[in-house]
Each structure stands twice: as structure tokens, then as C-alpha cells.
Design an enzyme around this catalytic site. Structure first.
Site, PDB file in Angstrom:
ATOM      1  N   LYS A  31      42.842  31.619  60.045  1.00 28.85           N
ATOM      2  CA  LYS A  31      41.634  31.095  59.404  1.00 28.85           C
ATOM      3  C   LYS A  31      41.781  31.126  57.873  1.00 28.85           C
ATOM      4  O   LYS A  31      42.670  31.820  57.348  1.00 28.85           O
ATOM      5  CB  LYS A  31      40.413  31.926  59.838  1.00 28.85           C
ATOM      6  CG  LYS A  31      40.475  33.401  59.437  1.00 28.85           C
ATOM      7  CD  LYS A  31      39.420  34.220  60.173  1.00 28.85           C
ATOM      8  CE  LYS A  31      39.477  35.681  59.751  1.00 28.85           C
ATOM      9  NZ  LYS A  31      38.685  36.552  60.643  1.00 28.85           N
ATOM     10  N   ARG A 127      27.306  41.157  63.992  1.00 31.59           N
ATOM     11  CA  ARG A 127      27.580  39.944  63.221  1.00 31.59           C
ATOM     12  C   ARG A 127      27.429  38.752  64.163  1.00 31.59           C
ATOM     13  O   ARG A 127      26.535  37.947  63.994  1.00 31.59           O
ATOM     14  CB  ARG A 127      28.986  40.033  62.623  1.00 31.59           C
ATOM     15  CG  ARG A 127      29.302  38.915  61.676  1.00 31.59           C
ATOM     16  CD  ARG A 127      30.632  39.113  60.981  1.00 31.59           C
ATOM     17  NE  ARG A 127      31.776  38.917  61.856  1.00 31.59           N
ATOM     18  CZ  ARG A 127      33.044  38.951  61.420  1.00 31.59           C
ATOM     19  NH1 ARG A 127      33.305  39.187  60.149  1.00 31.59           N
ATOM     20  NH2 ARG A 127      34.034  38.749  62.261  1.00 31.59           N
ATOM     21  N   TYR A 255      36.815  34.723  25.278  1.00 29.54           N
ATOM     22  CA  TYR A 255      35.393  34.396  25.211  1.00 29.54           C
ATOM     23  C   TYR A 255      34.545  35.633  24.970  1.00 29.54           C
ATOM     24  O   TYR A 255      34.814  36.701  25.526  1.00 29.54           O
ATOM     25  CB  TYR A 255      34.944  33.743  26.522  1.00 29.54           C
ATOM     26  CG  TYR A 255      35.403  32.315  26.690  1.00 29.54           C
ATOM     27  CD1 TYR A 255      35.200  31.362  25.685  1.00 29.54           C
ATOM     28  CD2 TYR A 255      36.037  31.905  27.862  1.00 29.54           C
ATOM     29  CE1 TYR A 255      35.614  30.053  25.860  1.00 29.54           C
ATOM     30  CE2 TYR A 255      36.444  30.593  28.042  1.00 29.54           C
ATOM     31  CZ  TYR A 255      36.230  29.673  27.024  1.00 29.54           C
ATOM     32  OH  TYR A 255      36.632  28.382  27.190  1.00 29.54           O
ATOM     33  N   MET A 304      38.570  30.364  32.979  1.00 27.28           N
ATOM     34  CA  MET A 304      38.707  29.519  34.165  1.00 27.28           C
ATOM     35  C   MET A 304      40.176  29.236  34.483  1.00 27.28           C
ATOM     36  O   MET A 304      40.606  29.308  35.628  1.00 27.28           O
ATOM     37  CB  MET A 304      37.969  28.190  33.950  1.00 27.28           C
ATOM     38  CG  MET A 304      37.920  27.335  35.197  1.00 27.28           C
ATOM     39  SD  MET A 304      37.228  25.700  34.892  1.00 27.28           S
ATOM     40  CE  MET A 304      35.568  26.119  34.377  1.00 27.28           C
TER      41      MET A 304
HETATM   42  C1  LIG Z   1      39.404  37.704  61.062  1.00 25.13           C
HETATM   43  C2  LIG Z   1      39.304  38.255  62.427  1.00 25.13           C
HETATM   44  C3  LIG Z   1      40.381  38.952  63.010  1.00 25.13           C
HETATM   45  C4  LIG Z   1      41.606  39.369  62.234  1.00 25.13           C
HETATM   46  O1  LIG Z   1      41.393  40.613  61.609  1.00 25.13           O
HETATM   47  P1  LIG Z   1      42.553  41.329  60.756  1.00 25.13           P
HETATM   48  O2  LIG Z   1      41.922  42.563  60.266  1.00 25.13           O
HETATM   49  O3  LIG Z   1      42.902  40.379  59.661  1.00 25.13           O
HETATM   50  O4  LIG Z   1      43.687  41.539  61.694  1.00 25.13           O
HETATM   51  C5  LIG Z   1      40.277  39.298  64.342  1.00 25.13           C
HETATM   52  N1  LIG Z   1      39.171  39.004  65.062  1.00 25.13           N
HETATM   53  C6  LIG Z   1      38.107  38.369  64.531  1.00 25.13           C
HETATM   54  C7  LIG Z   1      36.917  38.099  65.363  1.00 25.13           C
HETATM   55  C8  LIG Z   1      38.124  37.991  63.200  1.00 25.13           C
HETATM   56  O5  LIG Z   1      37.064  37.375  62.656  1.00 25.13           O
END
Ligand SMILES: *Cc1c(COP(=O)(O)O)cnc(C)c1O
Length: 363
Positions: A31, A127, A255, A304
Site C-alpha cells: 500500500k 479502527r 525563512y 518547500m
Molecule cells: C499496513 C498493514 C499491515 C502491515 O503492517 P506492518 O507493520 O507494516 O507489517 C498489515 N495489516 C494491515 C491490516 C495493515 O493495515
């Protein structure tokens, strides 16, 4: 430039695999553009290494991989109902986390047969996920549904990296086991139960079930100093010195006069800024880059497109390469340590690397 080292990825893949039972599947999390690197190159390399599954957060991320010819099953961790049709036409597997998403998916999947889905259980992270009071409705919805088939059941640990939270994590594991029992006694055997992330794999190997999900570990970090030493950082962020200035005492830098020279000193202006993912929290000495093997702290406010660093006694010239983080040499800071300087974590630093930074794949 962000160097992405695919042999480091292969090393990490083998290391994570070595922590799993031979028949446990491994899912690679790609991801957020492969944790800020380059998801296509990462996904293809993982596929060639024999990864069993990949996961993305959103449907669009999975479509990009399919368009590039990635063939392994892809789990979508946080799919949005508006794109369920696109998910189905790209053979992505949804993690359905609520009655609302399950109902919408049943509508979208009409006409398909045995479409594989994963159901996500909330075991304490609060979550995403179904809770015990949802189960009756889930079973009712799935009861006579021929278009779907529950291929996976998953949950996610909240503090698998924290040794002080072992009791909490154990409760999550136990609750997940109870849920597996309830689901399997109602729906029959479920092929893939999965719970662990990278830190989970390292600290709770007994809870690997049929699959484990690794993200950060594959990219070379593990949230623990001991295991970090066994892994190799995949991403190295480099930039260049574009100009060097000599300052006199009392000269201001950047800045809002963010830094003042107390003595005669040399500073360098670098080709990276907050638009590239080195945020303002790294200003005023919180971020430290490496030039000619030595540490050069960021001075004043991050701009930036640029940062200014104190060269101290470093002998450097305009055009020289600077390592911001990563690298396999012990001279530069890892993403973990660089991030720590600004009280954040490798995940945030890595995934924040801007689109303007050119990705360079090293095979
Ligand atoms: C991002 C994520 C992972 C990966 O977690 P890591 O700590 O990067 O290994 C696994 N399961 C879910 C549901 C996630 O959102």
C-alpha cells in the site's frame, strides 16, 4: 533520488519467510506506493520471489498493479463501496469490515459465483472491523448467498511491537481465535485466517494461522533494534549540495530568520524540501543528513524545495551527493533513526516521500 534496492527486498523477504512455518502463506503489503518506494517494482519482485498474496489499502492501488500484469491474489484492506464494481472486474479481494460494506458488496457481486472475500474482525484496535454484535447479521446476509465465498478471516494487532502490551495483544489473539470458532461453526472451514503484521510475526509466531502480513519488514524495518540489524533498508533517499555559503557571526539563514550563525561557519543548501517529504518537523537540528560520511544537521526552517545544513568540519563541494536516510552503510542514519529525530516513525517518513523524487530501481 530515492534508490530502491531490490536485492535488499529479497533479503528481507527471505528473513521474514524464515520466521514462518513452511506452509504459512506470506502476504506482502504494498500500500501507499510500496511504503513510499515504487509499488510496481516491489510487487513484481515479490511475485518473482514467490509471495503468496499482496495487499493494498485502496482499490485504485490494486488496479494499478493488475494493469501492470501482477497476477497473485491482491487483498484490498480498506475498499470503498463506490468502487466495488472496479474491484470485482480487476479480480481484487475485498476485506469487508462492516455490515454496510458487506451489504454493498453483496449487491455489487450479484451474478458472480463464489467471489472470494475476507471478513475483518475488530479485536481491539477499534479502527475497522466487525464486532460480536454484528455476527448474527453477517451470518444472515451470507446464509443463502451463492455469489460470495468467505476465503479469509482477519484481524489486526494494535501494539504487536510493544513488549509492555503483551497481555493486551494476547487478548486480541484469544478473541480472534474465539471468532474463528464462531465463524467456522456457522460457515464451515475458512481457508485463510490471518492476524500478524511484521512485529506480530517477530513477537507472536504462534499466532500465524494460515497467513501473515508483512509490510515494514519487507522494506527493512521491524520496530526493534535487534531485528533491524538482520534486515536491509530497501529505500535510500539521496539529494545533492547545490550551493555552499560561508557565514559570518550574526548572519541569518532561511525563512523567518530560522537560524543565526554564532561564529564563522559553512553551510550547504540541498535539493530536497518539505514538498519531497522532509517536513518542517525536521528543521532546527531535528533532521540530520550525511555528507562524506559525516553528520550534517538541518539548520533553521525547512523550505518547500530546499533545506540548509551545517557543514561543520565536513570538506564538501557543490554537486556532492548527500544521503538523507537509508543506505546500507553504517555511516548514514536509517529511516527509523532519522524519523526518531523528529519523534515520528519510519512508516511516516517513508510513505511521505514526494512524487517529485525520482525513483531509481537497483536490481
Ligand atoms: C499496513 C498493514 C499491515 C502491515 O503492517 P506492518 O507493520 O507494516 O507489517 C498489515 N495489516 C494491515 C491490516 C495493515 O493495515
Amino acid at each position: 533520488m530515492l534508490e530502491i534496492n531490490l536485492s535488499a527486498l529479497a533479503h528481507n523477504y527471505r528473513y521474514i519467510r524464515s520466521k514462518l512455518n513452511p506452509n504459512t502463506k506470506l502476504l506482502g503489503v504494498v500500500k501507499a506506493n510500496g511504503y513510499g518506494s515504487e509499488s510496481i517494482a516491489i510487487a513484481k519482485k515479490l511475485e518473482s520471489l514467490g509471495i503468496d498474496y499482496l495487499a493494498v489499502a485502496y482499490i485504485q492501488e490494486g488496479i494499478i498493479l493488475r494493469e501492470e500484469g501482477v497476477k497473485v491474489p491482491i487483498l484490498v484492506l480498506h475498499p470503498q463501496v463506490e468502487q466495488f464494481n472496479a474491484l470485482i472486474s480487476n479480480c481484487l479481494e475485498p476485506s469487508l469490515y462492516s455490515i454496510r460494506t458487506l451489504e454493498a458488496f453483496i449487491r455489487a457481486a450479484k451474478g458472480t459465483e463464489n467471489y472470494p472475500i475476507h471478513l475483518k474482525i475488530n479485536t481491539g484496535l477499534n479502527r475497522l472491523g466487525l464486532s460480536a454484535q454484528d455476527f448474527k447479521a453477517v451470518f444472515k446476509l451470507l446464509g443463502s448467498e451463492k455469489s460470495l465465498h468467505v476465503k479469509g478471516l482477519l484481524s489486526h494487532l494494535a501494539a504487536s511491537d510493544d513488549p509492555l502490551e503483551r497481555a493486551f495483544t494476547q487478548r486480541q489473539i484469544n478473541l480472534f481465535k474465539d471468532c474463528i470458532q464462531i465463524f467456522e461453526s456457522t460457515l464451515g472451514p475458512i481457508e485463510i485466517k490471518h492476524l500478524l503484521n511484521t512485529s506480530g510475526i517477530l513477537h507472536y509466531p504462534e499466532a500465524q494461522f494460515q497467513m501473515a502480513r508483512s509490510g515494514i519488514g519487507l522494506y527493512g524495518y521491524s520496530n526493534a533494534v535487534k531485528t533491524d540489524a538482520e534486515l536491509r533498508p530497501v529505500a535510500t533517499l539521496k539529494c545533492k549540495i547545490s550551493q555552499i555559503h560561508e557565514l559570518a557571526p550574526g548572519d541569518w539563514v532561511g525563512y523567518n530568520k530560522g537560524f543565526v550563525a554564532k561564529e564563522k561557519m559553512k553551510i550547504a543548501t540541498l535539493t530536497i524540501g518539505h514538498a519531497d517529504g522532509i517536513g518542517r518537523q525536521y528543521g532546527h537540528g531535528k533532521g540530520v543528513v550525511t555528507i562524506q560520511g559525516a553528520a550534517a544537521p538541518i539548520i533553521g526552517n525547512v523550505c518547500m524545495d530546499m533545506i540548509m545544513v551545517n557543514l561543520g568540519n565536513i570538506v564538501a563541494k557543490e554537486g556532492d551527493v548527500v544521503v538523507v536516510f537509508g543506505g546500507e552503510s553504517s555511516e548514514s542514519l536509517t529511516a527509523e533513526l532519522f524519523a526518531k529525530g523528529a519523534k515520528t516513525i519510519s512508516y511516516e517518513l517513508l510513505t511521505g516521500i514526494g512524487a517529485r523524487v525520482k525513483r531509481h530501481i537497483i536490481v
